[in-house]
Design a protein around this motif. Structure first.
Motif, short mmCIF file in Angstrom:
data_model
loop_
_atom_site.label_atom_id
_atom_site.label_comp_id
_atom_site.label_asym_id
_atom_site.label_seq_id
_atom_site.Cartn_x
_atom_site.Cartn_y
_atom_site.Cartn_z
N GLY A 46 -3.68 5.01 6.33
CA GLY A 46 -4.71 3.98 6.54
C GLY A 46 -4.98 3.75 8.02
O GLY A 46 -6.14 3.64 8.44
N VAL B 19 -7.02 6.74 9.31
CA VAL B 19 -8.43 6.73 8.92
C VAL B 19 -9.21 5.67 9.71
O VAL B 19 -10.29 5.93 10.22
N THR B 20 -8.65 4.47 9.81
CA THR B 20 -9.38 3.42 10.51
C THR B 20 -9.53 3.74 12.00
O THR B 20 -10.55 3.43 12.61
N ILE C 59 -12.34 6.15 12.37
CA ILE C 59 -13.63 5.47 12.25
C ILE C 59 -13.98 4.78 13.55
O ILE C 59 -15.12 4.82 14.01
N VAL D 239 -6.24 -0.18 -0.68
CA VAL D 239 -7.39 0.02 0.21
C VAL D 239 -8.66 -0.48 -0.46
O VAL D 239 -8.87 -0.29 -1.65
N GLU D 240 -9.50 -1.13 0.31
CA GLU D 240 -10.83 -1.51 -0.16
C GLU D 240 -11.83 -1.05 0.90
O GLU D 240 -11.68 -1.40 2.06
N LEU D 241 -12.83 -0.29 0.50
CA LEU D 241 -13.81 0.20 1.47
C LEU D 241 -14.78 -0.90 1.85
O LEU D 241 -15.36 -1.54 0.97
N PRO D 242 -14.96 -1.16 3.14
CA PRO D 242 -16.01 -2.11 3.52
C PRO D 242 -17.38 -1.48 3.30
O PRO D 242 -17.49 -0.26 3.25
N CYS E 238 -18.63 1.55 5.11
CA CYS E 238 -17.93 2.81 4.91
C CYS E 238 -18.06 3.29 3.48
O CYS E 238 -17.21 4.01 2.97
N LEU F 258 -17.57 6.92 2.81
CA LEU F 258 -16.37 7.56 3.33
C LEU F 258 -15.60 8.23 2.20
O LEU F 258 -15.34 7.63 1.17
N TYR G 183 -12.43 8.85 1.56
CA TYR G 183 -11.15 8.40 2.13
C TYR G 183 -10.03 9.43 1.99
O TYR G 183 -9.28 9.66 2.92
N ARG H 122 -1.08 -7.97 -0.28
CA ARG H 122 -1.91 -6.85 -0.72
C ARG H 122 -3.13 -6.70 0.18
O ARG H 122 -3.54 -5.60 0.51
N GLY I 120 -2.36 -4.93 3.13
CA GLY I 120 -2.20 -3.50 2.88
C GLY I 120 -3.49 -2.74 3.03
O GLY I 120 -3.49 -1.51 3.12
N ASN I 121 -4.61 -3.43 3.07
CA ASN I 121 -5.89 -2.76 3.25
C ASN I 121 -6.11 -2.49 4.73
O ASN I 121 -6.27 -3.41 5.51
N PRO I 122 -6.13 -1.20 5.11
CA PRO I 122 -6.24 -0.91 6.54
C PRO I 122 -7.56 -1.37 7.14
O PRO I 122 -7.68 -1.53 8.35
N PHE I 123 -8.56 -1.61 6.28
CA PHE I 123 -9.86 -2.03 6.80
C PHE I 123 -9.92 -3.54 7.06
O PHE I 123 -10.87 -4.01 7.65
N SER J 244 -12.68 -10.02 1.01
CA SER J 244 -12.31 -9.04 0.00
C SER J 244 -12.64 -9.54 -1.40
O SER J 244 -12.19 -10.59 -1.84
N ARG K 155 -11.65 -8.31 -4.15
CA ARG K 155 -10.46 -8.29 -4.99
C ARG K 155 -9.63 -9.55 -4.79
O ARG K 155 -9.13 -10.13 -5.74
#
Lengths: 197, 177
Positions: free
Chosen positions: A41, A44-45, A48, A133-136, A139, A142, A144, B146, B149-152, B161, B163
Protein backbone atom coordinates in the motif's frame (compact mmCIF):
# COMPACT_ATOMS: atom_id res chain seq x y z
CA UNK A 1 4.36 -28.08 -26.31
CA UNK A 2 1.41 -27.84 -28.65
CA UNK A 3 -1.81 -27.91 -26.74
CA UNK A 4 -3.90 -30.97 -27.36
CA UNK A 5 -7.62 -30.46 -27.67
CA UNK A 6 -8.82 -31.44 -24.25
CA UNK A 7 -12.18 -31.79 -22.66
CA UNK A 8 -13.17 -29.30 -19.94
CA UNK A 9 -12.92 -32.14 -17.39
CA UNK A 10 -9.20 -31.53 -17.29
CA UNK A 11 -9.92 -28.71 -14.83
CA UNK A 12 -11.17 -31.21 -12.31
CA UNK A 13 -7.79 -32.91 -12.31
CA UNK A 14 -6.33 -29.94 -10.46
CA UNK A 15 -6.11 -31.96 -7.24
CA UNK A 16 -2.53 -33.14 -7.71
CA UNK A 17 -1.51 -29.55 -8.39
CA UNK A 18 -3.41 -28.30 -5.38
CA UNK A 19 -1.50 -30.78 -3.25
CA UNK A 20 1.80 -29.59 -4.69
CA UNK A 21 0.71 -26.06 -3.93
CA UNK A 22 -0.12 -26.87 -0.32
CA UNK A 23 3.14 -28.70 0.23
CA UNK A 24 5.16 -25.88 -1.29
CA UNK A 25 3.25 -23.32 0.75
CA UNK A 26 3.98 -25.18 3.96
CA UNK A 27 7.68 -25.20 3.20
CA UNK A 28 7.85 -21.48 2.55
CA UNK A 29 8.90 -19.09 5.27
CA UNK A 30 6.01 -16.89 6.29
CA UNK A 31 5.77 -13.24 7.14
CA UNK A 32 2.95 -11.28 8.65
CA UNK A 33 0.31 -10.61 6.01
CA UNK A 34 -0.44 -7.13 7.34
CA UNK A 35 3.16 -6.17 6.83
CA UNK A 36 2.93 -7.21 3.18
CA UNK A 37 -0.36 -5.38 2.73
CA UNK A 38 0.94 -2.19 4.29
CA UNK A 39 4.25 -2.30 2.44
CA UNK A 40 2.48 -2.73 -0.88
CA UNK A 41 0.00 0.00 0.00
CA UNK A 42 2.79 2.40 0.85
CA UNK A 43 4.47 1.53 -2.45
CA UNK A 44 1.37 2.16 -4.53
CA UNK A 45 0.49 5.44 -2.84
CA UNK A 46 4.06 6.64 -3.22
CA UNK A 47 4.00 5.81 -6.92
CA UNK A 48 0.81 7.80 -7.27
CA UNK A 49 2.38 10.76 -5.51
CA UNK A 50 5.44 10.53 -7.75
CA UNK A 51 3.73 10.00 -11.10
CA UNK A 52 0.37 11.71 -10.51
CA UNK A 53 -0.99 9.64 -13.38
CA UNK A 54 -2.95 6.45 -12.83
CA UNK A 55 -2.10 5.02 -16.24
CA UNK A 56 1.61 5.41 -15.58
CA UNK A 57 1.32 3.86 -12.15
CA UNK A 58 -0.45 0.86 -13.67
CA UNK A 59 2.46 0.48 -16.07
CA UNK A 60 5.10 0.87 -13.37
CA UNK A 61 3.42 -1.73 -11.19
CA UNK A 62 3.39 -4.13 -14.10
CA UNK A 63 7.06 -3.47 -14.84
CA UNK A 64 8.01 -4.04 -11.23
CA UNK A 65 6.06 -7.25 -11.26
CA UNK A 66 7.81 -8.32 -14.44
CA UNK A 67 11.15 -7.89 -12.73
CA UNK A 68 10.00 -9.94 -9.79
CA UNK A 69 8.52 -12.67 -11.95
CA UNK A 70 11.70 -13.11 -13.94
CA UNK A 71 13.57 -13.89 -10.74
CA UNK A 72 10.81 -15.67 -8.89
CA UNK A 73 10.30 -18.36 -11.46
CA UNK A 74 13.66 -19.99 -10.70
CA UNK A 75 12.82 -20.30 -7.04
CA UNK A 76 9.40 -21.54 -7.99
CA UNK A 77 10.66 -24.28 -10.24
CA UNK A 78 13.27 -25.32 -7.72
CA UNK A 79 10.99 -25.49 -4.70
CA UNK A 80 7.69 -26.62 -6.13
CA UNK A 81 8.63 -29.98 -7.61
CA UNK A 82 6.43 -29.50 -10.65
CA UNK A 83 7.26 -31.40 -13.79
CA UNK A 84 7.42 -29.48 -17.02
CA UNK A 85 4.01 -28.84 -18.50
CA UNK A 86 2.92 -30.78 -21.53
CA UNK A 87 -0.06 -28.57 -22.28
CA UNK A 88 -1.16 -25.00 -21.68
CA UNK A 89 -3.89 -26.42 -19.48
CA UNK A 90 -1.20 -27.71 -17.19
CA UNK A 91 0.59 -24.38 -17.34
CA UNK A 92 -2.56 -22.63 -16.18
CA UNK A 93 -3.11 -25.10 -13.36
CA UNK A 94 0.48 -24.84 -12.20
CA UNK A 95 0.27 -21.05 -12.06
CA UNK A 96 -3.06 -21.10 -10.25
CA UNK A 97 -2.75 -24.03 -7.92
CA UNK A 98 0.93 -24.12 -7.15
CA UNK A 99 2.44 -20.69 -7.74
CA UNK A 100 -0.33 -18.51 -6.37
CA UNK A 101 -0.73 -20.81 -3.40
CA UNK A 102 2.95 -20.93 -2.70
CA UNK A 103 3.66 -17.21 -2.89
CA UNK A 104 0.40 -15.54 -1.96
CA UNK A 105 -1.21 -18.25 0.10
CA UNK A 106 -4.45 -17.93 -1.88
CA UNK A 107 -6.60 -20.63 -3.42
CA UNK A 108 -6.68 -19.70 -7.07
CA UNK A 109 -8.77 -21.35 -9.77
CA UNK A 110 -8.56 -21.53 -13.52
CA UNK A 111 -12.07 -20.36 -14.31
CA UNK A 112 -11.93 -20.70 -18.07
CA UNK A 113 -9.55 -21.58 -20.86
CA UNK A 114 -9.73 -21.32 -24.62
CA UNK A 115 -9.74 -24.54 -26.59
CA UNK A 116 -6.16 -24.04 -27.75
CA UNK A 117 -5.25 -23.35 -24.13
CA UNK A 118 -3.46 -20.12 -24.88
CA UNK A 119 -5.91 -17.89 -23.13
CA UNK A 120 -7.05 -18.57 -19.59
CA UNK A 121 -8.55 -16.80 -16.64
CA UNK A 122 -7.39 -17.03 -13.07
CA UNK A 123 -9.53 -16.09 -10.11
CA UNK A 124 -9.04 -15.95 -6.37
CA UNK A 125 -10.60 -14.33 -3.33
CA UNK A 126 -9.10 -12.62 -0.32
CA UNK A 127 -6.25 -10.93 -2.11
CA UNK A 128 -3.78 -10.06 0.65
CA UNK A 129 -2.61 -6.99 -1.27
CA UNK A 130 -6.00 -5.34 -1.20
CA UNK A 131 -7.06 -5.95 2.37
CA UNK A 132 -8.59 -2.79 3.91
CA UNK A 133 -7.86 -0.81 0.76
CA UNK A 134 -10.47 1.56 -0.62
CA UNK A 135 -9.82 3.34 -3.90
CA UNK A 136 -10.45 7.09 -3.80
CA UNK A 137 -12.54 8.44 -6.71
CA UNK A 138 -9.53 9.94 -8.48
CA UNK A 139 -7.91 6.50 -8.60
CA UNK A 140 -10.94 4.65 -9.90
CA UNK A 141 -8.97 3.36 -12.91
CA UNK A 142 -6.03 2.16 -10.86
CA UNK A 143 -5.21 -1.52 -11.35
CA UNK A 144 -4.08 -1.84 -7.77
CA UNK A 145 -2.88 -5.45 -8.00
CA UNK A 146 -1.20 -4.97 -11.34
CA UNK A 147 2.10 -6.10 -9.90
CA UNK A 148 0.71 -9.64 -9.96
CA UNK A 149 0.12 -9.41 -13.70
CA UNK A 150 3.72 -8.41 -14.18
CA UNK A 151 4.91 -11.29 -12.03
CA UNK A 152 3.03 -13.80 -14.17
CA UNK A 153 4.27 -12.22 -17.38
CA UNK A 154 7.86 -12.16 -16.17
CA UNK A 155 7.74 -15.75 -15.01
CA UNK A 156 6.26 -16.93 -18.30
CA UNK A 157 8.84 -14.97 -20.24
CA UNK A 158 11.64 -16.89 -18.53
CA UNK A 159 10.16 -20.16 -19.74
CA UNK A 160 9.93 -18.85 -23.27
CA UNK A 161 6.28 -17.79 -23.30
CA UNK A 162 5.59 -14.25 -24.46
CA UNK A 163 2.31 -13.29 -22.88
CA UNK A 164 -0.11 -10.53 -22.14
CA UNK A 165 -1.51 -10.49 -18.65
CA UNK A 166 -4.34 -8.23 -17.54
CA UNK A 167 -6.32 -7.63 -14.41
CA UNK A 168 -9.96 -8.35 -15.20
CA UNK A 169 -11.64 -8.29 -11.80
CA UNK A 170 -10.83 -6.49 -8.59
CA UNK A 171 -12.30 -6.51 -5.12
CA UNK A 172 -11.65 -2.78 -5.06
CA UNK A 173 -13.92 -2.21 -8.03
CA UNK A 174 -16.93 -4.12 -6.78
CA UNK A 175 -16.03 -7.65 -7.79
CA UNK A 176 -15.96 -10.47 -5.26
CA UNK A 177 -12.40 -11.47 -6.05
CA UNK A 178 -9.35 -10.85 -8.18
CA UNK A 179 -9.43 -11.93 -11.82
CA UNK A 180 -6.42 -12.18 -14.11
CA UNK A 181 -6.46 -13.04 -17.79
CA UNK A 182 -3.36 -14.58 -19.36
CA UNK A 183 -2.92 -14.72 -23.12
CA UNK A 184 0.09 -16.58 -24.45
CA UNK A 185 1.02 -14.81 -27.65
CA UNK A 186 4.19 -16.55 -28.67
CA UNK A 187 6.27 -19.52 -27.76
CA UNK A 188 9.91 -18.70 -28.30
CA UNK A 189 12.30 -21.29 -29.59
CA UNK A 190 15.20 -21.93 -27.31
CA UNK A 191 18.11 -20.04 -28.85
CA UNK A 192 21.67 -20.94 -28.06
CA UNK A 193 24.24 -18.26 -28.55
CA UNK A 194 27.64 -19.03 -30.03
CA UNK A 195 30.33 -19.53 -27.43
CA UNK A 196 32.52 -16.75 -28.75
CA UNK A 197 29.91 -14.03 -28.24
CA UNK B 1 -24.65 13.23 2.04
CA UNK B 2 -26.08 11.47 5.01
CA UNK B 3 -28.79 9.13 3.87
CA UNK B 4 -31.21 7.60 6.30
CA UNK B 5 -31.51 3.87 5.97
CA UNK B 6 -35.01 3.79 7.35
CA UNK B 7 -33.83 2.18 10.57
CA UNK B 8 -34.55 3.17 14.13
CA UNK B 9 -31.68 5.38 15.21
CA UNK B 10 -33.56 6.71 18.21
CA UNK B 11 -31.06 5.91 20.93
CA UNK B 12 -27.80 6.96 19.39
CA UNK B 13 -27.87 10.63 18.54
CA UNK B 14 -24.35 11.21 17.36
CA UNK B 15 -20.96 9.59 16.80
CA UNK B 16 -17.85 11.71 16.46
CA UNK B 17 -14.24 10.92 15.66
CA UNK B 18 -11.81 13.63 16.68
CA UNK B 19 -8.16 13.85 15.79
CA UNK B 20 -5.33 14.41 18.21
CA UNK B 21 -5.30 18.14 17.52
CA UNK B 22 -8.98 18.18 18.47
CA UNK B 23 -10.02 18.61 14.86
CA UNK B 24 -13.24 16.80 13.91
CA UNK B 25 -12.65 13.96 11.47
CA UNK B 26 -16.18 12.72 11.39
CA UNK B 27 -19.38 13.82 13.01
CA UNK B 28 -22.26 11.56 12.10
CA UNK B 29 -25.53 12.46 13.72
CA UNK B 30 -28.87 10.75 13.85
CA UNK B 31 -31.22 13.36 15.30
CA UNK B 32 -34.63 12.05 16.31
CA UNK B 33 -36.59 14.55 14.30
CA UNK B 34 -34.83 13.28 11.19
CA UNK B 35 -36.74 10.04 11.21
CA UNK B 36 -40.03 11.80 10.74
CA UNK B 37 -38.69 13.62 7.76
CA UNK B 38 -37.12 10.83 5.77
CA UNK B 39 -39.20 11.57 2.71
CA UNK B 40 -38.28 15.21 2.70
CA UNK B 41 -34.69 14.15 3.16
CA UNK B 42 -34.81 12.03 0.03
CA UNK B 43 -36.31 14.86 -1.97
CA UNK B 44 -33.57 17.11 -0.81
CA UNK B 45 -30.82 14.69 -1.86
CA UNK B 46 -30.11 16.95 -4.80
CA UNK B 47 -28.59 19.52 -2.52
CA UNK B 48 -24.83 19.25 -2.45
CA UNK B 49 -24.28 20.14 1.18
CA UNK B 50 -24.39 17.16 3.43
CA UNK B 51 -25.11 19.28 6.48
CA UNK B 52 -27.72 21.36 4.66
CA UNK B 53 -29.80 23.45 7.01
CA UNK B 54 -33.15 22.09 5.99
CA UNK B 55 -36.13 21.14 8.09
CA UNK B 56 -36.06 20.76 11.85
CA UNK B 57 -33.40 18.07 11.92
CA UNK B 58 -30.74 20.70 11.47
CA UNK B 59 -31.34 22.48 14.76
CA UNK B 60 -30.90 19.31 16.64
CA UNK B 61 -27.81 18.60 14.61
CA UNK B 62 -26.28 21.89 15.66
CA UNK B 63 -27.02 21.13 19.26
CA UNK B 64 -25.33 17.77 18.89
CA UNK B 65 -22.23 19.38 17.39
CA UNK B 66 -22.20 21.76 20.32
CA UNK B 67 -22.37 18.90 22.80
CA UNK B 68 -19.50 17.14 21.06
CA UNK B 69 -17.51 20.32 21.36
CA UNK B 70 -18.25 20.58 25.06
CA UNK B 71 -17.35 16.94 25.43
CA UNK B 72 -13.84 17.69 24.25
CA UNK B 73 -13.22 19.99 27.19
CA UNK B 74 -14.49 17.43 29.64
CA UNK B 75 -12.37 14.81 27.89
CA UNK B 76 -9.24 16.90 28.27
CA UNK B 77 -9.94 17.34 31.97
CA UNK B 78 -10.42 13.65 32.46
CA UNK B 79 -7.27 12.83 30.54
CA UNK B 80 -5.26 15.27 32.60
CA UNK B 81 -6.65 13.77 35.81
CA UNK B 82 -5.85 10.24 34.57
CA UNK B 83 -2.34 11.21 33.68
CA UNK B 84 -1.69 12.45 37.20
CA UNK B 85 -3.12 9.42 38.92
CA UNK B 86 -1.40 7.01 36.54
CA UNK B 87 1.93 8.75 36.55
CA UNK B 88 3.29 6.02 38.76
CA UNK B 89 1.57 3.24 36.85
CA UNK B 90 1.44 4.01 33.13
CA UNK B 91 0.21 0.62 32.02
CA UNK B 92 -3.13 1.11 33.75
CA UNK B 93 -4.35 3.62 31.21
CA UNK B 94 -7.97 2.93 30.38
CA UNK B 95 -9.19 3.89 26.92
CA UNK B 96 -12.87 4.08 27.82
CA UNK B 97 -13.51 7.30 29.71
CA UNK B 98 -17.11 6.61 30.61
CA UNK B 99 -19.83 9.18 30.94
CA UNK B 100 -18.43 12.64 30.32
CA UNK B 101 -21.54 14.60 31.19
CA UNK B 102 -25.33 14.76 30.82
CA UNK B 103 -27.28 17.65 29.41
CA UNK B 104 -30.90 18.10 28.39
CA UNK B 105 -32.03 14.71 27.06
CA UNK B 106 -28.52 13.59 26.22
CA UNK B 107 -25.70 11.59 27.71
CA UNK B 108 -22.22 11.99 26.32
CA UNK B 109 -19.54 9.30 26.48
CA UNK B 110 -15.88 9.43 25.59
CA UNK B 111 -13.05 7.13 24.55
CA UNK B 112 -9.48 7.92 23.61
CA UNK B 113 -7.00 5.75 21.71
CA UNK B 114 -3.32 5.42 22.47
CA UNK B 115 -2.55 7.92 19.75
CA UNK B 116 -4.95 10.50 21.22
CA UNK B 117 -7.66 10.04 18.66
CA UNK B 118 -10.94 10.59 20.47
CA UNK B 119 -14.34 9.07 19.99
CA UNK B 120 -17.40 10.78 21.42
CA UNK B 121 -20.93 9.47 21.33
CA UNK B 122 -24.08 11.23 22.31
CA UNK B 123 -27.06 9.13 23.32
CA UNK B 124 -30.61 9.97 24.21
CA UNK B 125 -31.00 9.86 27.97
CA UNK B 126 -34.02 7.63 28.34
CA UNK B 127 -32.82 4.90 26.10
CA UNK B 128 -29.11 4.70 26.76
CA UNK B 129 -28.06 1.13 27.36
CA UNK B 130 -24.84 1.78 29.20
CA UNK B 131 -23.59 -1.77 29.11
CA UNK B 132 -23.44 -1.61 25.35
CA UNK B 133 -21.49 1.64 25.20
CA UNK B 134 -18.03 0.30 25.99
CA UNK B 135 -18.21 -2.52 23.40
CA UNK B 136 -19.52 0.01 20.93
CA UNK B 137 -16.40 2.08 21.44
CA UNK B 138 -14.23 -1.01 21.02
CA UNK B 139 -15.89 -1.76 17.72
CA UNK B 140 -15.52 1.85 16.67
CA UNK B 141 -11.84 1.60 17.53
CA UNK B 142 -11.54 -1.52 15.38
CA UNK B 143 -13.27 0.18 12.49
CA UNK B 144 -10.86 3.07 12.85
CA UNK B 145 -7.95 0.61 12.69
CA UNK B 146 -9.36 -0.80 9.47
CA UNK B 147 -9.59 2.70 8.11
CA UNK B 148 -5.93 3.23 8.94
CA UNK B 149 -5.21 0.06 6.98
CA UNK B 150 -6.28 1.88 3.84
CA UNK B 151 -3.11 3.33 2.35
CA UNK B 152 -5.14 5.99 0.58
CA UNK B 153 -6.48 7.43 3.81
CA UNK B 154 -4.27 10.22 5.03
CA UNK B 155 -4.09 10.20 8.79
CA UNK B 156 -6.00 13.05 10.44
CA UNK B 157 -7.87 13.84 7.23
CA UNK B 158 -11.65 14.08 7.46
CA UNK B 159 -13.14 10.64 7.12
CA UNK B 160 -14.99 10.07 3.87
CA UNK B 161 -14.74 6.32 3.63
CA UNK B 162 -18.03 4.80 2.54
CA UNK B 163 -17.19 1.59 4.32
CA UNK B 164 -16.49 3.35 7.60
CA UNK B 165 -19.76 5.27 7.39
CA UNK B 166 -21.73 2.16 6.54
CA UNK B 167 -20.19 0.33 9.49
CA UNK B 168 -21.03 3.14 11.89
CA UNK B 169 -24.63 3.14 10.73
CA UNK B 170 -24.86 -0.61 11.10
CA UNK B 171 -23.33 -0.45 14.56
CA UNK B 172 -25.66 2.28 15.73
CA UNK B 173 -28.67 0.41 14.42
CA UNK B 174 -27.57 -2.58 16.48
CA UNK B 175 -27.11 -0.43 19.55
CA UNK B 176 -30.69 0.70 19.54
CA UNK B 177 -32.17 -2.78 19.77
Amino acid sequence: KQALARQPEVMSSSKPYARLGDVAFDKMEKINAELLTMTYGALVTQLIKDYQDVGMVNQELEKMGYNIGCRLVDEFLAKSNVDSCATFQETALVIAKVAFKMFLGVNCDVTSQSSDGRRFDLYFKDNPLTQFVELPPKCADLDYSNILCGVVRGALQMVQFVSEVKLTKSELKGDTGTGIRVTIKEVLKESYKDDDE
Amino acid sequence: TMTMMGENYAKLACVAVIGKQNEPLLVESFPQQRQQQQQQQQQQQQQQQSKALTADGSEEELRLFFHVHTALDVLEEKLAANRKSHASNPSARELFLGLLFSVEDFRVFGYVTNTNVKFVIVTYMSSANEGAIKPFFRQLHEEYLRLLGNPFYKINDPIESERFLKSIRRMSARLTR
